[in-house]
Design a protein around this motif. Structure first.
Motif, mmCIF file in Angstrom:
data_model
loop_
_atom_site.group_PDB
_atom_site.id
_atom_site.type_symbol
_atom_site.label_atom_id
_atom_site.label_comp_id
_atom_site.label_asym_id
_atom_site.label_seq_id
_atom_site.Cartn_x
_atom_site.Cartn_y
_atom_site.Cartn_z
ATOM 1 N N GLU A 112 15.685 -5.972 -2.242
ATOM 2 C CA GLU A 112 15.295 -7.302 -1.755
ATOM 3 C C GLU A 112 14.015 -7.226 -0.941
ATOM 4 O O GLU A 112 13.113 -8.055 -1.092
ATOM 5 C CB GLU A 112 16.416 -7.895 -0.889
ATOM 6 C CG GLU A 112 17.675 -8.235 -1.638
ATOM 7 C CD GLU A 112 18.865 -8.475 -0.719
ATOM 8 O OE1 GLU A 112 18.700 -8.462 0.526
ATOM 9 O OE2 GLU A 112 19.977 -8.667 -1.254
ATOM 10 N N PHE A 113 13.926 -6.231 -0.063
ATOM 11 C CA PHE A 113 12.755 -6.052 0.796
ATOM 12 C C PHE A 113 11.509 -5.779 -0.050
ATOM 13 O O PHE A 113 10.446 -6.360 0.188
ATOM 14 C CB PHE A 113 13.011 -4.893 1.771
ATOM 15 C CG PHE A 113 11.869 -4.603 2.691
ATOM 16 C CD1 PHE A 113 11.712 -5.316 3.868
ATOM 17 C CD2 PHE A 113 10.944 -3.611 2.387
ATOM 18 C CE1 PHE A 113 10.658 -5.048 4.727
ATOM 19 C CE2 PHE A 113 9.884 -3.334 3.242
ATOM 20 C CZ PHE A 113 9.742 -4.055 4.413
ATOM 21 N N ILE A 114 11.627 -4.920 -1.033
ATOM 22 C CA ILE A 114 10.487 -4.595 -1.900
ATOM 23 C C ILE A 114 10.051 -5.832 -2.677
ATOM 24 O O ILE A 114 8.859 -6.128 -2.784
ATOM 25 C CB ILE A 114 10.819 -3.417 -2.841
ATOM 26 C CG1 ILE A 114 11.017 -2.123 -2.034
ATOM 27 C CG2 ILE A 114 9.745 -3.242 -3.912
ATOM 28 C CD1 ILE A 114 9.803 -1.677 -1.229
ATOM 29 N N VAL B 152 6.220 -6.666 -2.002
ATOM 30 C CA VAL B 152 5.334 -6.039 -2.993
ATOM 31 C C VAL B 152 5.107 -7.061 -4.113
ATOM 32 O O VAL B 152 5.710 -6.973 -5.184
ATOM 33 C CB VAL B 152 5.921 -4.709 -3.529
ATOM 34 C CG1 VAL B 152 4.971 -4.056 -4.528
ATOM 35 C CG2 VAL B 152 6.227 -3.752 -2.390
ATOM 36 N N PRO B 153 4.244 -8.051 -3.844
ATOM 37 C CA PRO B 153 4.056 -9.129 -4.822
ATOM 38 C C PRO B 153 3.475 -8.675 -6.155
ATOM 39 O O PRO B 153 3.686 -9.332 -7.167
ATOM 40 C CB PRO B 153 3.112 -10.105 -4.110
ATOM 41 C CG PRO B 153 2.507 -9.355 -2.982
ATOM 42 C CD PRO B 153 3.472 -8.263 -2.616
ATOM 43 N N ASP C 74 0.801 -1.228 0.000
ATOM 44 C CA ASP C 74 0.000 0.000 0.000
ATOM 45 C C ASP C 74 0.834 1.279 0.000
ATOM 46 O O ASP C 74 0.280 2.375 -0.085
ATOM 47 C CB ASP C 74 -0.917 0.019 1.230
ATOM 48 C CG ASP C 74 -1.888 -1.147 1.237
ATOM 49 O OD1 ASP C 74 -2.512 -1.409 0.188
ATOM 50 O OD2 ASP C 74 -2.019 -1.807 2.289
ATOM 51 N N VAL C 75 2.146 1.149 0.117
ATOM 52 C CA VAL C 75 3.017 2.329 0.166
ATOM 53 C C VAL C 75 3.113 2.955 -1.222
ATOM 54 O O VAL C 75 3.365 2.270 -2.214
ATOM 55 C CB VAL C 75 4.422 1.964 0.696
ATOM 56 C CG1 VAL C 75 5.378 3.152 0.587
ATOM 57 C CG2 VAL C 75 4.330 1.475 2.138
ATOM 58 N N PRO D 265 6.713 1.262 -5.345
ATOM 59 C CA PRO D 265 6.399 2.582 -4.792
ATOM 60 C C PRO D 265 7.408 3.613 -5.283
ATOM 61 O O PRO D 265 8.491 3.264 -5.752
ATOM 62 C CB PRO D 265 6.532 2.374 -3.281
ATOM 63 C CG PRO D 265 7.470 1.225 -3.133
ATOM 64 C CD PRO D 265 7.265 0.352 -4.341
ATOM 65 N N SER D 266 7.041 4.875 -5.154
ATOM 66 C CA SER D 266 7.985 5.958 -5.424
ATOM 67 C C SER D 266 9.012 5.992 -4.295
ATOM 68 O O SER D 266 8.774 5.450 -3.210
ATOM 69 C CB SER D 266 7.251 7.300 -5.459
ATOM 70 O OG SER D 266 6.328 7.322 -6.503
ATOM 71 N N ARG D 267 10.142 6.651 -4.536
ATOM 72 C CA ARG D 267 11.153 6.775 -3.486
ATOM 73 C C ARG D 267 12.011 7.996 -3.734
ATOM 74 O O ARG D 267 12.329 8.335 -4.869
ATOM 75 C CB ARG D 267 12.045 5.532 -3.445
ATOM 76 C CG ARG D 267 12.999 5.567 -2.249
ATOM 77 C CD ARG D 267 13.912 4.370 -2.208
ATOM 78 N NE ARG D 267 15.086 4.631 -3.037
ATOM 79 C CZ ARG D 267 15.983 3.706 -3.360
ATOM 80 N NH1 ARG D 267 15.848 2.462 -2.960
ATOM 81 N NH2 ARG D 267 17.011 4.014 -4.098
ATOM 82 N N THR D 268 12.385 8.622 -2.641
ATOM 83 C CA THR D 268 13.361 9.701 -2.655
ATOM 84 C C THR D 268 14.458 9.317 -1.675
ATOM 85 O O THR D 268 14.163 8.780 -0.605
ATOM 86 C CB THR D 268 12.717 11.033 -2.216
ATOM 87 O OG1 THR D 268 11.728 11.400 -3.180
ATOM 88 C CG2 THR D 268 13.740 12.134 -2.088
#
Length: 134
Positions: free
Chosen positions: A97-99, A103-104, A74-75, A109-112
């Motif tokens: 790796e975590f994503i 996040v199947p 949901d992020v 997600p976006s990232r900064t």
């Protein structure tokens, strides 16, 4: 106007200052910046190891998301704060790796990522997240 809901869990470190672990309002869920603190031992881990610190930090964010009825899926935005540009590749590997694990859908997600001084000298990374809720 929608109500504000404070999210709190024992599965992530308690806030050290005057803020909430997470806040939900109007379909948004903001998770406060988390660091590499073990919530059980209540101490920072992985001194000098950005890989270990990144994983613990992301697990703390995930615990707060789950406590609020959300997930990493949901992020819509992660913000990553690092103390040095040199740690970017290692953080990015662990983050990836975590994503992949969390996040199947594969809809990233976006990232900064920014480089800053952090509140505690042992911290190499801090991460916050903005998610949407049902």
């Amino acid at each position: 106007m929608s109500e504000k809901t404070i999210v709190r869990t024992e599965n992530a470190p308690a806030p050290a200052h005057t803020f909430s672990q997470g806040v939900k309002k109007g379909g948004l869920f903001q998770v406060s910046g988390q660091g590499p603190m073990d919530p059980v031992a209540n101490e920072y881990i992985g001194e000098g190891d950005v890989r270990v610190q990144t994983r613990r930090t992301l697990e703390n964010v995930k615990a707060i998301l789950e406590a609020g009825g959300s997930s990493v899926e949901d992020v819509i935005m992660f913000r990553v704060y690092l103390t040095t540009r040199d740690d970017f590749p290692a953080m990015n590997d662990v983050y990836g790796e975590f994503i992949k694990e969390n996040v199947p859908s594969g809809q990233l997600p976006s990232r900064t990522t920014v480089f800053v001084d952090l509140p505690h000298e042992v911290m190499l990374v801090e991460i916050d997240a903005l998610a949407v809720t049902a």
